[in-house]
Design an enzyme around this catalytic site. Structure first.
Site, PDB file in Angstrom:
ATOM      1  N   ASP A  34      11.184  43.646  16.469  1.00 39.41           N
ATOM      2  CA  ASP A  34      11.394  42.322  17.045  1.00 39.41           C
ATOM      3  C   ASP A  34      10.418  41.331  16.436  1.00 39.41           C
ATOM      4  OD1 ASP A  34      13.130  43.672  18.564  1.00 39.41           O
ATOM      5  OD2 ASP A  34      12.223  43.204  20.511  1.00 39.41           O
ATOM      6  N   GLU A  36       9.006  41.366  13.427  1.00 43.59           N
ATOM      7  CA  GLU A  36       9.405  40.945  12.077  1.00 43.59           C
ATOM      8  C   GLU A  36      10.544  39.930  12.145  1.00 43.59           C
ATOM      9  OE1 GLU A  36       8.910  44.670   9.121  1.00 43.59           O
ATOM     10  OE2 GLU A  36       9.714  45.182  11.099  1.00 43.59           O
ATOM     11  N   ASP A  38      11.167  37.861  14.637  1.00 40.89           N
ATOM     12  CA  ASP A  38      10.618  36.578  15.095  1.00 40.89           C
ATOM     13  C   ASP A  38       9.934  35.812  13.972  1.00 40.89           C
ATOM     14  OD1 ASP A  38      11.534  37.095  17.580  1.00 40.89           O
ATOM     15  OD2 ASP A  38       9.623  37.798  18.394  1.00 40.89           O
ATOM     16  N   LEU A  84      48.158  40.330  32.599  1.00 36.50           N
ATOM     17  CA  LEU A  84      48.786  41.627  32.383  1.00 36.50           C
ATOM     18  C   LEU A  84      49.363  42.136  33.689  1.00 36.50           C
ATOM     19  CD1 LEU A  84      46.027  43.456  30.318  1.00 36.50           C
ATOM     20  CD2 LEU A  84      48.256  42.723  29.499  1.00 36.50           C
ATOM     21  N   GLU A 114      42.755  51.236  25.739  1.00 32.62           N
ATOM     22  CA  GLU A 114      41.473  50.546  25.565  1.00 32.62           C
ATOM     23  C   GLU A 114      40.875  50.176  26.916  1.00 32.62           C
ATOM     24  OE1 GLU A 114      42.641  46.196  24.243  1.00 32.62           O
ATOM     25  OE2 GLU A 114      43.771  47.675  23.098  1.00 32.62           O
ATOM     26  N   LYS A 116      39.486  47.883  29.914  1.00 34.99           N
ATOM     27  CA  LYS A 116      39.693  46.553  30.472  1.00 34.99           C
ATOM     28  C   LYS A 116      38.325  46.053  30.922  1.00 34.99           C
ATOM     29  CE  LYS A 116      42.771  43.990  33.491  1.00 34.99           C
ATOM     30  NZ  LYS A 116      41.811  43.024  33.975  1.00 34.99           N
ATOM     31  N   ASP A 118      35.513  43.716  32.453  1.00 31.85           N
ATOM     32  CA  ASP A 118      35.524  42.870  33.636  1.00 31.85           C
ATOM     33  C   ASP A 118      34.581  41.683  33.435  1.00 31.85           C
ATOM     34  OD1 ASP A 118      36.338  42.066  36.064  1.00 31.85           O
ATOM     35  OD2 ASP A 118      35.135  43.491  37.209  1.00 31.85           O
ATOM     36  N   GLU A 174      36.760  39.311  25.770  1.00 31.34           N
ATOM     37  CA  GLU A 174      36.184  39.153  27.098  1.00 31.34           C
ATOM     38  C   GLU A 174      34.689  38.913  26.950  1.00 31.34           C
ATOM     39  OE1 GLU A 174      38.520  39.270  29.372  1.00 31.34           O
ATOM     40  OE2 GLU A 174      37.604  39.752  31.300  1.00 31.34           O
ATOM     41  N   TYR A 226      39.793  42.140  21.879  1.00 31.36           N
ATOM     42  CA  TYR A 226      40.911  43.053  22.076  1.00 31.36           C
ATOM     43  C   TYR A 226      42.267  42.535  21.627  1.00 31.36           C
ATOM     44  CZ  TYR A 226      40.737  40.328  26.407  1.00 31.36           C
ATOM     45  OH  TYR A 226      40.651  39.318  27.317  1.00 31.36           O
ATOM     46  N   LYS A 289      48.608  49.345  25.339  1.00 28.81           N
ATOM     47  CA  LYS A 289      49.425  48.390  24.576  1.00 28.81           C
ATOM     48  C   LYS A 289      50.268  49.140  23.556  1.00 28.81           C
ATOM     49  CE  LYS A 289      45.851  44.854  24.831  1.00 28.81           C
ATOM     50  NZ  LYS A 289      44.655  44.307  24.187  1.00 28.81           N
ATOM     51  N   LYS A 313      44.253  49.877  36.801  1.00 32.64           N
ATOM     52  CA  LYS A 313      42.980  49.481  37.425  1.00 32.64           C
ATOM     53  C   LYS A 313      42.308  50.669  38.108  1.00 32.64           C
ATOM     54  CE  LYS A 313      43.214  44.868  38.488  1.00 32.64           C
ATOM     55  NZ  LYS A 313      42.222  43.858  38.597  1.00 32.64           N
ATOM     56  N   CYS A 407      12.874  33.749  65.026  1.00 30.72           N
ATOM     57  CA  CYS A 407      12.421  34.308  63.756  1.00 30.72           C
ATOM     58  C   CYS A 407      11.863  35.722  63.981  1.00 30.72           C
ATOM     59  CB  CYS A 407      11.352  33.411  63.136  1.00 30.72           C
ATOM     60  SG  CYS A 407      10.661  34.136  61.637  1.00 30.72           S
ATOM     61  N   CYS A 410       7.893  35.385  63.158  1.00 28.42           N
ATOM     62  CA  CYS A 410       6.925  34.588  63.912  1.00 28.42           C
ATOM     63  C   CYS A 410       7.436  34.161  65.286  1.00 28.42           C
ATOM     64  CB  CYS A 410       6.506  33.355  63.110  1.00 28.42           C
ATOM     65  SG  CYS A 410       7.831  32.161  62.914  1.00 28.42           S
ATOM     66  N   CYS A 425      14.197  29.617  59.716  1.00 29.24           N
ATOM     67  CA  CYS A 425      13.007  29.503  60.550  1.00 29.24           C
ATOM     68  C   CYS A 425      12.258  28.243  60.130  1.00 29.24           C
ATOM     69  CB  CYS A 425      12.105  30.724  60.361  1.00 29.24           C
ATOM     70  SG  CYS A 425      10.450  30.446  61.047  1.00 29.24           S
ATOM     71  N   CYS A 431       4.652  30.766  59.289  1.00 30.15           N
ATOM     72  CA  CYS A 431       5.429  32.008  59.264  1.00 30.15           C
ATOM     73  C   CYS A 431       5.038  32.796  58.008  1.00 30.15           C
ATOM     74  CB  CYS A 431       6.908  31.630  59.275  1.00 30.15           C
ATOM     75  SG  CYS A 431       8.025  33.016  59.162  1.00 30.15           S
TER      76      CYS A 431
HETATM   77  S1  IVH Z   1      45.145  42.024  26.705  1.00 25.88           S
HETATM   78  C1  IVH Z   1      48.698  39.351  26.092  1.00 25.88           C
HETATM   79  N1  IVH Z   1      43.119  43.704  26.706  1.00 25.88           N
HETATM   80  O1  IVH Z   1      42.379  41.088  31.553  1.00 25.88           O
HETATM   81  C2  IVH Z   1      47.418  40.107  26.101  1.00 25.88           C
HETATM   82  N2  IVH Z   1      43.107  41.948  28.317  1.00 25.88           N
HETATM   83  O2  IVH Z   1      44.844  40.664  33.311  1.00 25.88           O
HETATM   84  C3  IVH Z   1      46.680  39.959  27.359  1.00 25.88           C
HETATM   85  N3  IVH Z   1      41.107  41.909  29.744  1.00 25.88           N
HETATM   86  O3  IVH Z   1      42.993  37.710  30.968  1.00 25.88           O
HETATM   87  C4  IVH Z   1      45.320  40.447  27.380  1.00 25.88           C
HETATM   88  N4  IVH Z   1      40.097  43.652  28.827  1.00 25.88           N
HETATM   89  O4  IVH Z   1      40.726  38.568  30.332  1.00 25.88           O
HETATM   90  C5  IVH Z   1      43.668  42.620  27.285  1.00 25.88           C
HETATM   91  N5  IVH Z   1      41.381  45.227  26.551  1.00 25.88           N
HETATM   92  C6  IVH Z   1      41.928  44.165  27.126  1.00 25.88           C
HETATM   93  C7  IVH Z   1      41.281  43.478  28.192  1.00 25.88           C
HETATM   94  C8  IVH Z   1      41.928  42.374  28.765  1.00 25.88           C
HETATM   95  C9  IVH Z   1      40.026  42.701  29.747  1.00 25.88           C
HETATM   96  C10 IVH Z   1      41.338  40.784  30.673  1.00 25.88           C
HETATM   97  C11 IVH Z   1      41.729  39.504  30.008  1.00 25.88           C
HETATM   98  C12 IVH Z   1      43.022  39.060  30.608  1.00 25.88           C
HETATM   99  C13 IVH Z   1      43.128  39.926  31.818  1.00 25.88           C
HETATM  100  C14 IVH Z   1      44.577  40.276  32.012  1.00 25.88           C
END
Ligand code: IVH
Length: 669
Positions: A34, A36, A38, A84, A114, A116, A118, A174, A226, A289, A313, A407, A410, A425, A431
């Site tokens: 780090d 080097e 910086d 989706l 793949e 998903k 969050d 994402e 993605y 997909k 999910k 409280c 106190c 409070c 307090c």
């Molecule tokens: S594909 C048409 N792939 O999930 C393609 N979405 O419910 C649509 N998300 O708004 C998206 N990981 O923000 C895709 N591997 C992934 C994802 C992903 C997270 C989110 C994305 C989208 C939401 C869809």
């Protein structure tokens, strides 16, 4: 150093720093320390300052984030951002695979599995290998332009690596806040009694929409990609395109795999249902997909989502456990938080004993009774939350949980904060947790930075009568500290050194350190810049305070109230006598130069380094004039992002030079 030498050195440093960013943030395989890194960054910064003619908005030095941007411009997405279809059941994923096969008349189908992620979705536009725009999902049709904030995410290449990218393309992904950064941010917020983020998704979305890219840079966002869109893509299938994306320098999840049968899909789900817990970022499921882009095209879309993809999910984990009792805790600002103390229960690999109940309304909403069986959940959240009560297991003759009216520390009657669900409070100066909380805040790293005073020490200092407010810190001596139990000379020295050094802490941090309700770090900075010294701040009326940028009525009122209290005025006088910095350094002379003498400017668009008002000010201070509309008399148009189209047309017609903020700043350098 000659200009030519500087140009070469700057280019080399930029390339090297880009490479090390990639190694560190994308590959997680750094080659240098780090320190080097910086040193190289500092060297580049100083060369860029000395030779502004070689400026480049894509330089790695720009990733630290600049000053405030003023709101976000909106644009229409080139391709709408859809959602989706989703399911919680493996059978429905199997049905999806079957439906896809039927839809394609029994053709061979490869499915890509793949993660998903969050977080919050983002669309990036690249042209000629350079990031030109980053846009949020918005309503799916239009999103906010958040390019400046996205540029601070170091795992996103500003310039692509490798080869073979289309001249123009769009990349979807994402933006996430890794668990580690999320925990750090929430710990900080807890300490400052700011509302906590419920989960990394909210934190990522909130961070991306901050108007202060420097703060965004500090928060440590990351991004995974993605989906690739555009013409002349490198391959005719999703998987190979994503591998190409990876080779251009983006993060693509290693979990991405090609699957060839329902069995493989099911195994993939079962594997990741557990393994995802080891990932550094929050995921809420998997996405499947169809790999072939031709097959995707054949399957098409419903009105809301593609027929060629489905999200599976993960079930959020919940556990049922008994409420032992509700405790009430008082923070630095006096807010009383109810906490459910639970029969310990194992949830997502950790033992949960406590969960915040946030405020009285939540206790009422669930109608929680003593010893109820409660459902605790930890989905995308790190802080477990109570999501329901199991009424069938309610014990007989139990009473509803009552929020305390006095409280717990106190005994003072609590008051309800107007317009909010919290109780407070009001005994600010008597307090104990409020007093020690303010001392802990005052000495914090981002405030006065006095090392060696944690929760325990501040309580001990209070208990022995050495400290009853923040000004008492400046009356401490090594001898007094040595009288504390378990306190060695070295610890005492360290505190005294910290106290001494704190006198040089800039005024804006002192304002923040005072614990004025509603005055957080950003507000404190604005106040300090706006008022310049404590005497003006103490004398200002509510109306005068509200005239300062971003200071609303609630903050203004709170400041007036704070300085109306004689205790606080005494504290300020004692801080002043101790030599604490209570004003901004003298700068801001009426004029800076005459470099813009006789020149008239028109400002248009959104800027990232200074606000519009600051630019107007800079123009005047350097001898120039501001005008509202473009005419023959205009010498320059200072244009930010999304300059108005009519202004652009007029300026072009009149042949008036349009300069960006960097050019402008170079002019007055
Ligand atoms: S594909 C048409 N792939 O999930 C393609 N979405 O419910 C649509 N998300 O708004 C998206 N990981 O923000 C895709 N591997 C992934 C994802 C992903 C997270 C989110 C994305 C989208 C939401 C869809």
């Amino acid at each position: 150093m000659t200009e030519r030498e500087a140009e070469i050195a700057i280019k080399e440093l930029r390339d090297e720093l880009d490479r090390h960013n990639y190694l560190y943030y994308v590959k997680a395989q750094p080659e240098i320390s780090d320190k080097e890194y910086d040193i190289m960054m500092k060297r580049l910064e100083s060369l860029e300052k000395e030779f502004p003619q070689f400026e480049d908005p894509l330089s790695p030095t720009r990733r630290v984030g600049s000053d405030l941007t003023k709101g976000f411009a909106q644009v229409r997405h080139l391709y709408p951002m859809l959602s989706l279809g989703n399911t919680y059941s493996i059978e429905e994923v199997d049905d999806f695979v079957g439906r896809v096969r039927d839809g394609l008349m029994g053709q061979d189908v490869t499915i890509v599995g793949e993660m998903k992620f969050d977080g919050t979705s983002i669309s990036l536009i690249y042209e000629d290998g350079v990031l030109v725009r980053a846009v949020t999902r918005g309503d799916g049709e239009h999103g906010d332009v958040v390019t400046e904030n996205v540029k601070t995410i170091k795992s996103i290449p500003l310039r692509l690596r490798g080869e073979g990218w289309p001249q123009k393309f769009e990349l979807r992904g994402e933006i996430v806040l890794p668990w580690k950064e999320f925990d750090r941010l929430n710990a900080e917020r807890q300490f400052q009694e700011e509302p906590l983020f419920a989960n990394p998704r909210n934190a990522a979305a909130g961070t991306l929409k901050l108007l202060n890219p420097a703060e965004v840079a500090r928060r440590g966002l990351d991004a995974y990609f993605y989906y690739l869109l555009g013409e002349n893509l490198p391959a005719d299938n999703h998987y190979d395109n994503m591998m190409a994306v990876k080779s251009w320098g983006f993060k693509v999840s290693d979990a991405m795999t090609r699957l060839h049968s329902r069995e493989e899909v099911d195994d993939y789900i079962n594997y990741w249902d557990k393994a995802r817990k080891e990932l550094p970022v929050a995921t809420d499921g998997l996405v499947f997909k169809v790999n072939s882009l031709r097959q995707q095209l054949n399957l098409g879309f419903t009105s809301k989502s593609p027929r060629w993809a489905i999200a599976y999910k993960f079930q959020a984990e919940r556990a049922l456990t008994e409420l032992k009792f509700v405790s009430f805790e008082v923070g630095r600002m006096g807010i009383v938080t109810p906490v459910a103390n639970l029969e310990p229960v194992l949830l997502s690999g950790t033992i949960v004993k406590r969960a915040s109940l946030h405020n009285e309304d939540i206790i009422r909403k669930f109608d929680i009774h003593e010893h109820d069986m409660l459902y605790v959940e930890k989905g995308g959240e790190i802080i477990p939350k109570i999501v329901d009560v199991e009424l069938t297991q309610r014990k007989e003759n139990t009473q509803p949980v009552q929020f305390v009216r006095f409280c717990p520390s106190c005994g003072t009657p609590l008051v309800r904060i107007e317009g909010e669900a919290s109780w407070m409070c009001p005994n600010k100066y008597g307090c104990i947790p409020q007093i020690t909380g303010r001392v802990e805040h005052f000495v914090g790293r981002r405030m006065m930075n006095i090392d060696g005073i944690g929760e325990e020490t501040s309580e001990a200092l209070f208990a022995t009568g050495l400290i009853s407010d923040i000004a008492d810190l400046y009356d401490l001596t090594e001898e007094k500290l040595l009288k504390l139990e378990h306190f060695g000379r070295r610890s005492a020295e360290r505190i005294m050194e910290g106290v001494e050094a704190s006198k040089k802490v800039p005024f804006e941090r002192v304002v923040y350190a005072l614990s004025i309700p509603f005055v957080g770090e950003t507000v404190a900075k604005k106040l300090a810049k706006g008022v310049r010294n404590i005497d003006r701040l103490m004398a200002m009326s509510k109306e005068e305070l509200e005239a300062i940028e971003d200071i609303g009525p609630r903050i203004a009122e709170s400041i007036v109230e704070y300085f109306a209290a004689p205790v606080n005025r005494t504290i300020i006088e004692r801080l002043r006598a101790a030599g604490v910095t209570l004003s901004m350094p003298d700068e801001d002379p009426a004029t800076l130069s005459d470099k813009l003498e006789g020149k008239t400017f028109v400002i248009s668009g959104v800027f990232s380094k200074h606000s519009r008002d600051e630019y107007k000010n800079l123009i005047e201070k350097n001898g120039g004039k501001n005008a509202g509309s473009i005419s023959k008399k205009t010498d320059y148009v200072l244009a930010g992002e999304n300059m108005g189209p009519s202004k652009l047309e007029k300026a072009t017609k009149l042949g008036i030079p349009i300069i960006d903020e960097d050019k402008f700043l170079a002019m007055i350098e």
